[in-house]
Design a protein around this motif. Structure first.
Motif, PDB file in Angstrom:
ATOM      1  N   ALA A  53      62.258  78.818  70.511  1.00 53.64           N
ATOM      2  CA  ALA A  53      62.156  80.230  70.891  1.00 53.64           C
ATOM      3  C   ALA A  53      60.710  80.711  70.780  1.00 53.64           C
ATOM      4  O   ALA A  53      60.202  81.416  71.669  1.00 53.64           O
ATOM      5  N   GLU A  54      60.039  80.310  69.713  1.00 53.21           N
ATOM      6  CA  GLU A  54      58.639  80.695  69.520  1.00 53.21           C
ATOM      7  C   GLU A  54      57.745  80.048  70.570  1.00 53.21           C
ATOM      8  O   GLU A  54      56.846  80.692  71.132  1.00 53.21           O
ATOM      9  N   ALA A  55      57.989  78.772  70.870  1.00 54.17           N
ATOM     10  CA  ALA A  55      57.192  78.059  71.865  1.00 54.17           C
ATOM     11  C   ALA A  55      57.328  78.694  73.243  1.00 54.17           C
ATOM     12  O   ALA A  55      56.336  78.839  73.972  1.00 54.17           O
ATOM     13  N   GLU A  56      58.542  79.104  73.609  1.00 52.73           N
ATOM     14  CA  GLU A  56      58.744  79.694  74.925  1.00 52.73           C
ATOM     15  C   GLU A  56      58.103  81.079  75.016  1.00 52.73           C
ATOM     16  O   GLU A  56      57.623  81.469  76.075  1.00 52.73           O
ATOM     17  N   ARG A  57      58.075  81.799  73.908  1.00 51.44           N
ATOM     18  CA  ARG A  57      57.392  83.106  73.920  1.00 51.44           C
ATOM     19  C   ARG A  57      55.897  82.929  74.129  1.00 51.44           C
ATOM     20  O   ARG A  57      55.255  83.729  74.815  1.00 51.44           O
ATOM     21  N   GLU A  58      55.349  81.868  73.546  1.00 49.47           N
ATOM     22  CA  GLU A  58      53.907  81.652  73.631  1.00 49.47           C
ATOM     23  C   GLU A  58      53.484  81.002  74.946  1.00 49.47           C
ATOM     24  O   GLU A  58      52.469  81.369  75.525  1.00 49.47           O
ATOM     25  N   GLU A  59      54.277  80.034  75.433  1.00 44.32           N
ATOM     26  CA  GLU A  59      53.861  79.262  76.593  1.00 44.32           C
ATOM     27  C   GLU A  59      54.072  79.991  77.911  1.00 44.32           C
ATOM     28  O   GLU A  59      53.228  79.942  78.793  1.00 44.32           O
ATOM     29  N   ARG A  60      55.222  80.625  78.067  1.00 41.29           N
ATOM     30  CA  ARG A  60      55.562  81.325  79.314  1.00 41.29           C
ATOM     31  C   ARG A  60      55.321  80.430  80.528  1.00 41.29           C
ATOM     32  O   ARG A  60      54.653  80.798  81.487  1.00 41.29           O
ATOM     33  N   ARG A  61      55.878  79.213  80.473  1.00 44.97           N
ATOM     34  CA  ARG A  61      55.700  78.275  81.579  1.00 44.97           C
ATOM     35  C   ARG A  61      56.417  78.770  82.828  1.00 44.97           C
ATOM     36  O   ARG A  61      57.515  79.322  82.743  1.00 44.97           O
ATOM     37  N   PRO A  62      55.827  78.578  84.010  1.00 46.22           N
ATOM     38  CA  PRO A  62      56.495  79.014  85.246  1.00 46.22           C
ATOM     39  C   PRO A  62      57.752  78.206  85.501  1.00 46.22           C
ATOM     40  O   PRO A  62      57.832  77.021  85.152  1.00 46.22           O
ATOM     41  N   SER A  63      58.747  78.842  86.122  1.00 51.20           N
ATOM     42  CA  SER A  63      59.998  78.150  86.433  1.00 51.20           C
ATOM     43  C   SER A  63      59.844  77.349  87.719  1.00 51.20           C
ATOM     44  O   SER A  63      58.950  77.595  88.529  1.00 51.20           O
TER      45      SER A  63
END
Length: 258
Positions: A53-63
């Motif tokens: 959850a923390e990694a996804e908040r920080e990375e915001r990788r494009p779908s």
């Protein structure tokens, strides 16, 4: 004689029940444990969920193209990876439940229909089930949504996990078809692992061509940076693809620009 043996075996199991073990480490579980994980493995899995959850908040990788978003419950590592492998290759269907528990709690976009990524008919015969379908059913049950196996997949393709990153998109191109039941619906696509996005992108294409209004994806796990968590030969393919992309981007720049 065979009937007597079966009766004696059943009686023995009833009188001396087999100890149930943790799905990850095999440690014995008390009878009241219904989750299939010991306290230590359950705690590690919870830590992984928080890390992801923390990694996804920080990375915001494009779908991937055609997907409104991709949400992952865990990194493809540690306890989560062990559960996915047990679900996928060891016939441990119960491993879908703890994975789906976290998946169902992830933020999505108000979808109306849960659809699993399909497997091939050959793989379904070999395995006896589609692991993505088990996850989809568990997620749908927790969310109170209908679940439909609305996608089909051709048999005549190589397994994605055997291919380098550069060959995955071409391998699945045009291999899926979607049922008319998705027309006008917001679809929640379910899969076990998100690697390059090729499979999810192809599923989204088929769903949208069949009239789906939108497609968002929930996966049990997402591979780590550089493909960590995958077999070594796939990690190498990730690095080669990354270097190739960086070289191409550099050659396209105008002189004097970064």
């Amino acid at each position: 004689m065979k009937t007597i043996k079966r009766l004696l075996s059943a009686a023995e199991e009833w009188i001396f029940p087999q100890e149930v073990g943790c799905m990850v480490c095999g440690r014995g579980l008390p009878p009241e444990n219904e989750g299939g994980l010991c306290m230590a493995c359950a705690a590690l899995l919870e830590e992984q969920a928080l890390e992801q959850a923390e990694a996804e908040r920080e990375e915001r990788r494009p779908s991937a193209e055609g997907l409104a978003y991709v949400r992952a419950a865990y990194p493809y590592d540690g306890v989560a990876r062990r559960l996915i492998l047990a679900l996928k290759f060891e016939g441990m269907r119960g491993a879908a439940e703890p994975l789906a528990e976290t998946m169902a709690g992830l933020r999505t976009g108000g979808e109306e229909l849960v659809v699993p990524v399909p497997t091939t008919r050959r793989r379904l015969r070999e395995r006896g089930y589609n692991q993505a379908a088990l996850l989809a059913q568990a997620v749908a049950r927790r969310r109170g949504l209908p679940c439909a196996q609305a996608l089909t997949r051709e048999d005549s393709r190589a397994a994605q996990m055997t291919l380098p990153a550069s060959g995955r998109a071409k391998n699945v191109e045009g291999c899926m078809r979607a049922d008319e039941c998705v027309r006008g619906k917001r679809i929640l696509l379910i899969d076990d692992v998100y690697t390059t996005g090729s499979t999810a992108r192809e599923a989204a294409r088929a769903l949208r061509e069949a009239g789906a209004e939108s497609v968002g994806a929930l996966v049990a796990a997402r591979t780590l940076a550089g493909g960590r968590g995958l077999p070594e030969f796939l990690q190498r393919s990730f690095l080669l693809a990354k270097r190739k992309g960086q070289k191409s981007a550099h050659s396209d720049r105008e002189p004097g620009k970064l």
